[in-house]
Design an enzyme around this catalytic site. Structure first.
Site, PDB file in Angstrom:
ATOM      1  N   ASP A   1       6.413  27.283 -50.403  1.00  0.00           N
ATOM      2  CA  ASP A   1       6.389  28.753 -50.202  1.00  0.00           C
ATOM      3  C   ASP A   1       6.038  29.586 -51.503  1.00  0.00           C
ATOM      4  O   ASP A   1       6.696  29.374 -52.577  1.00  0.00           O
ATOM      5  CB  ASP A   1       7.678  29.457 -49.815  1.00  0.00           C
ATOM      6  CG  ASP A   1       7.910  31.003 -49.580  1.00  0.00           C
ATOM      7  OD1 ASP A   1       7.665  31.655 -48.455  1.00  0.00           O
ATOM      8  OD2 ASP A   1       8.226  31.502 -50.663  1.00  0.00           O
TER       9      ASP A   1
ATOM     10  N   TYR B   1       3.050  36.515 -56.829  1.00  0.00           N
ATOM     11  CA  TYR B   1       3.661  35.499 -57.893  1.00  0.00           C
ATOM     12  C   TYR B   1       2.791  35.002 -58.895  1.00  0.00           C
ATOM     13  O   TYR B   1       3.145  34.563 -59.779  1.00  0.00           O
ATOM     14  CB  TYR B   1       4.128  34.317 -57.334  1.00  0.00           C
ATOM     15  CG  TYR B   1       5.402  34.525 -56.084  1.00  0.00           C
ATOM     16  CD1 TYR B   1       5.939  35.907 -55.966  1.00  0.00           C
ATOM     17  CD2 TYR B   1       5.548  33.378 -55.307  1.00  0.00           C
ATOM     18  CE1 TYR B   1       6.956  35.897 -54.923  1.00  0.00           C
ATOM     19  CE2 TYR B   1       6.813  33.469 -54.437  1.00  0.00           C
ATOM     20  CZ  TYR B   1       7.245  34.734 -54.107  1.00  0.00           C
ATOM     21  OH  TYR B   1       8.200  34.869 -53.319  1.00  0.00           O
TER      22      TYR B   1
ATOM     23  N   LYS C   1       1.924  34.994 -49.087  1.00  0.00           N
ATOM     24  CA  LYS C   1       2.223  36.391 -48.416  1.00  0.00           C
ATOM     25  C   LYS C   1       1.248  37.543 -48.988  1.00  0.00           C
ATOM     26  O   LYS C   1       0.876  37.297 -50.100  1.00  0.00           O
ATOM     27  CB  LYS C   1       3.655  36.815 -49.242  1.00  0.00           C
ATOM     28  CG  LYS C   1       4.857  35.870 -48.944  1.00  0.00           C
ATOM     29  CD  LYS C   1       6.181  36.031 -49.665  1.00  0.00           C
ATOM     30  CE  LYS C   1       7.242  35.112 -49.436  1.00  0.00           C
ATOM     31  NZ  LYS C   1       6.822  33.927 -50.477  1.00  0.00           N
TER      32      LYS C   1
ATOM     33  N   HIS D   1       4.605  40.739 -47.553  1.00  0.00           N
ATOM     34  CA  HIS D   1       5.675  40.702 -48.313  1.00  0.00           C
ATOM     35  C   HIS D   1       6.909  41.797 -48.353  1.00  0.00           C
ATOM     36  O   HIS D   1       7.915  41.512 -48.602  1.00  0.00           O
ATOM     37  CB  HIS D   1       5.050  40.653 -49.575  1.00  0.00           C
ATOM     38  CG  HIS D   1       5.950  39.942 -50.637  1.00  0.00           C
ATOM     39  ND1 HIS D   1       5.138  39.236 -51.570  1.00  0.00           N
ATOM     40  CD2 HIS D   1       7.211  39.724 -51.003  1.00  0.00           C
ATOM     41  CE1 HIS D   1       6.030  38.661 -52.570  1.00  0.00           C
ATOM     42  NE2 HIS D   1       7.263  38.964 -51.773  1.00  0.00           N
TER      43      HIS D   1
ATOM     44  N   GLN E   1      11.345  36.831 -43.757  1.00  0.00           N
ATOM     45  CA  GLN E   1      12.011  36.241 -45.036  1.00  0.00           C
ATOM     46  C   GLN E   1      13.003  37.281 -45.594  1.00  0.00           C
ATOM     47  O   GLN E   1      12.238  38.245 -46.152  1.00  0.00           O
ATOM     48  CB  GLN E   1      10.905  35.646 -45.935  1.00  0.00           C
ATOM     49  CG  GLN E   1      11.380  34.881 -46.812  1.00  0.00           C
ATOM     50  CD  GLN E   1      10.281  34.252 -47.669  1.00  0.00           C
ATOM     51  OE1 GLN E   1      10.363  34.509 -49.089  1.00  0.00           O
ATOM     52  NE2 GLN E   1       9.347  33.428 -47.227  1.00  0.00           N
TER      53      GLN E   1
ATOM     54  N   PRO F   1      18.110  31.639 -51.679  1.00  0.00           N
ATOM     55  CA  PRO F   1      19.428  31.024 -51.316  1.00  0.00           C
ATOM     56  C   PRO F   1      20.141  30.535 -52.032  1.00  0.00           C
ATOM     57  O   PRO F   1      21.374  30.470 -51.637  1.00  0.00           O
ATOM     58  CB  PRO F   1      18.508  29.914 -50.293  1.00  0.00           C
ATOM     59  CG  PRO F   1      17.489  29.446 -51.141  1.00  0.00           C
ATOM     60  CD  PRO F   1      16.963  30.687 -51.692  1.00  0.00           C
TER      61      PRO F   1
ATOM     62  N   LYS G   1      14.817  26.943 -55.080  1.00  0.00           N
ATOM     63  CA  LYS G   1      13.619  26.791 -56.146  1.00  0.00           C
ATOM     64  C   LYS G   1      14.237  26.300 -57.429  1.00  0.00           C
ATOM     65  O   LYS G   1      15.454  26.606 -57.894  1.00  0.00           O
ATOM     66  CB  LYS G   1      13.035  28.327 -56.492  1.00  0.00           C
ATOM     67  CG  LYS G   1      12.272  28.067 -57.563  1.00  0.00           C
ATOM     68  CD  LYS G   1      12.506  29.024 -58.781  1.00  0.00           C
ATOM     69  CE  LYS G   1      11.705  28.751 -60.085  1.00  0.00           C
ATOM     70  NZ  LYS G   1      12.047  29.940 -61.189  1.00  0.00           N
TER      71      LYS G   1
END
Length: 297
Positions: free
Chosen positions: A53, A58, A83, A116, A175, A203, A244
């Site tokens: 992802d 980013y 995104k 996004h 998301q 998460p 991540k």
């Protein structure tokens, strides 16, 4: 109640509304600089991740693409998400944005493409139409075979209601920020009731979440880390986590969550946790200029 049909292995998948299979754990790349992303993605793929992802904002799509090529994993075994950013809203701009991301990634198609952030009233009085025009661009690229599945990110019920009035292809993914200490069940359940798969960004929450005594004690019971408890909690509730880390040991740990199960009592305790580790990012309070603060973080 715990979600039924909980994934039993990293190779398991969730099924999107259009039948596309999506690996049940993804590797997140938010806040990973482009020059570190190449090695991190290659390492993640070497450890068995098959779902990556990223996002245009980013600033690391090129690193993701290089990491994919370095890994040697065949393209048809991968699921790649990126995104659409707020500066590319609109039909023609969205088509150009998809092509730009494909070029950055060095790919011929995307497995999943997400809006996004929704355009909202605070940003523009015509927010519904702006989101609809952006989605038209999504649908064209989907129908042209450049994208296998479409979705959104950070959309609440009102944003989904407005979008669904215009769309011919409904969103398949939403998301959302989701972790112990910030579960936003109202938005999660709303998406699920629409047949939309919920993915969890962040998460693992923040340092405060990872140091939480309740989560640590639950993890200790199973010989697991707090991060593993967070990932497991998402999966047991039908939410696809995107953990991540740039450290291979932790990457491996974050996917090693299929040999234990949280009890209903433990899940209830997690659900009852006070707000902790919340990013403070909310769509109705974050117009485009404020979102610029997220760019390439």
């Amino acid at each position: 109640m715990l979600k039924q049909n909980i994934p039993a292995a990293m190779t398991d998948t969730f099924t999107l509304a259009n039948g596309v299979q999506i690996p049940c754990i993804g590797y997140g790349t938010w806040q990973t600089p482009n020059d570190q992303t190449r090695a991190a993605v290659s390492a993640a793929l070497g450890l068995g991740y098959r779902h990556i992802d990223t996002a245009w904002c980013y600033g690391n799509e090129q690193g993701v693409g290089q990491g994919i090529r370095d890994s040697g994993v065949p393209r048809d075994q991968l699921f790649v998400t990126t995104k659409h950013w707020v500066t590319a809203r609109g039909y023609e701009q969205t088509i150009a944005a998809v092509e730009d991301s494909l070029k950055n990634l060095g790919l011929d198609y995307l497995d999943l493409y997400l809006i996004h952030w929704p355009c909202v009233l605070r940003s523009d009085a015509a927010w519904e139409e702006i989101n609809a025009q952006t989605w038209r661009g999504f649908e064209k690229m989907y129908n042209d075979g450049k994208i296998r599945a479409l979705g959104v990110s950070n959309f609440q019920a009102k944003h989904l209601d407005a979008l669904e009035k215009f769309c011919t292809v409904k969103p398949m993914v939403n998301q959302l920020e989701f972790h112990p200490g910030y579960l936003q069940w109202d938005n999660v359940r709303d998406s699920m009731e629409r047949g939309i798969l919920v993915e969890a960004w962040s998460p693992l929450g923040s340092g405060a979440v990872l140091q939480n005594e309740l989560l640590a004690s639950i993890g200790k019971r199973y010989g697991k880390t707090t991060a593993q408890v967070c990932v497991r909690y998402a999966l047991q509730n039908g939410v696809l986590p995107l953990p991540k880390s740039v450290h291979p040991v932790r990457m491996a740990q974050n996917a090693d969550v299929f040999d234990f199960a949280l009890s209903e009592e433990e899940c209830a305790k997690i659900a009852a946790m006070p707000t902790l580790g919340f990013s403070t990012y909310l769509p109705e309070e974050a117009p485009a200029d404020a979102l610029a603060g997220l760019l390439k973080k």
